[in-house]
Enzyme design. Structure first.
Site, PDB file in Angstrom:
ATOM      1  N   ASP A  50       1.549  28.837  16.690  1.00 47.74           N
ATOM      2  CA  ASP A  50       0.992  27.544  16.294  1.00 47.74           C
ATOM      3  C   ASP A  50       1.184  27.330  14.794  1.00 47.74           C
ATOM      4  OD1 ASP A  50      -0.207  25.138  16.589  1.00 47.74           O
ATOM      5  OD2 ASP A  50      -2.217  25.900  16.956  1.00 47.74           O
ATOM      6  N   SER A  76      -1.721  19.156  15.449  1.00 45.17           N
ATOM      7  CA  SER A  76      -1.508  20.036  16.606  1.00 45.17           C
ATOM      8  C   SER A  76      -1.459  19.262  17.919  1.00 45.17           C
ATOM      9  CB  SER A  76      -2.610  21.100  16.681  1.00 45.17           C
ATOM     10  OG  SER A  76      -2.540  21.957  15.574  1.00 45.17           O
ATOM     11  N   THR A 128      -3.724  22.330  20.875  1.00 43.88           N
ATOM     12  CA  THR A 128      -2.452  22.806  21.418  1.00 43.88           C
ATOM     13  C   THR A 128      -2.531  23.083  22.920  1.00 43.88           C
ATOM     14  OG1 THR A 128      -1.840  23.664  19.249  1.00 43.88           O
ATOM     15  CG2 THR A 128      -0.585  24.457  21.125  1.00 43.88           C
TER      16      THR A 128
END
Length: 202
Positions: free
Chosen positions: A41, A82, A135
């Site tokens: 991430d 995100s 995410t």
């Protein structure tokens, strides 16, 4: 070894495990049986190259597998987040800030979990975040606000993921009925998880 582990853990914050089989028409190979989609991430090529420099290696272990790249810029901002990034990764489409699984006009985008289920495959998300984080939500929910926890919970519970594993969340515990009502078994420990052999699990 501890240094190596720390560096890799920093780079590979999140791991999604998705199981499905798709025949890739562009490739002259046999169909894929399983897919493990690993996302660092916020990770870019600079993180990978700096890790290799730090570790004094030419290649990281995960680079022996298929490594791809995708742009994750946002449809309505110079700086993405995100939620929009995960939506781009999960659907191949760009969207607005804070959107998960929706296009800029609010239309649902089909993600790879839903595509996998259309092939009759089992799907899973494994994350170090809560499963409602932006995410993982980008791969499993449809909502115009990444922080709208209850709507994301309802969307995930009615969605196409068979197994969720993530950090404990009080919001998910308080609203586990939405998952239970959609056929999930709610567990809190790996011991409870190991006792289950089938079914949908969170």
């Amino acid at each position: 070894m501890k240094k190596i582990t720390k560096v890799l853990c920093c780079c590979l914050v999140m791991c999604f495990v998705i199981t499905f089989a798709l025949a890739f028409s562009a490739c002259n190979t046999s169909p894929v049986k399983n897919l493990i989609y690993i996302i660092g991430d916020g990770m870019g090529f600079n993180h990978i190259e700096n890790t290799k420099l730090y570790m004094e290696v030419d290649k990281l272990n995960f680079e022996q597998y298929h490594v791809g790249e995708v742009t994750t810029y946002c449809a309505d901002s110079d700086v993405t987040d995100s939620a929009a990034s995960a939506t781009a990764l999960a659907t191949g489409k760009k969207t607005n800030l804070d959107h998960v699984g929706l296009d800029p006009n609010g239309k649902k985008l089909k993600n790879i979990m839903e595509i996998s289920k259309s092939y009759g495959k089992r799907t899973a998300i494994v994350t170090t975040d809560i499963v409602g984080g932006a995410t993982p939500a980008g791969f499993s929910a449809h909502d115009d606000d990444r922080d709208d926890r209850l709507d994301i919970i309802k969307s995930q519970a009615a969605g196409k993921v068979d197994l969720f594993i993530g950090e404990y969340s009080a919001a998910y515990y308080a609203n586990k009925k939405h998952f239970v009502n959609n056929g999930f078994t709610y567990v809190e420990t790996f011991e409870e998880l190991s006792e289950l052999e089938s079914g949908k699990i969170i």
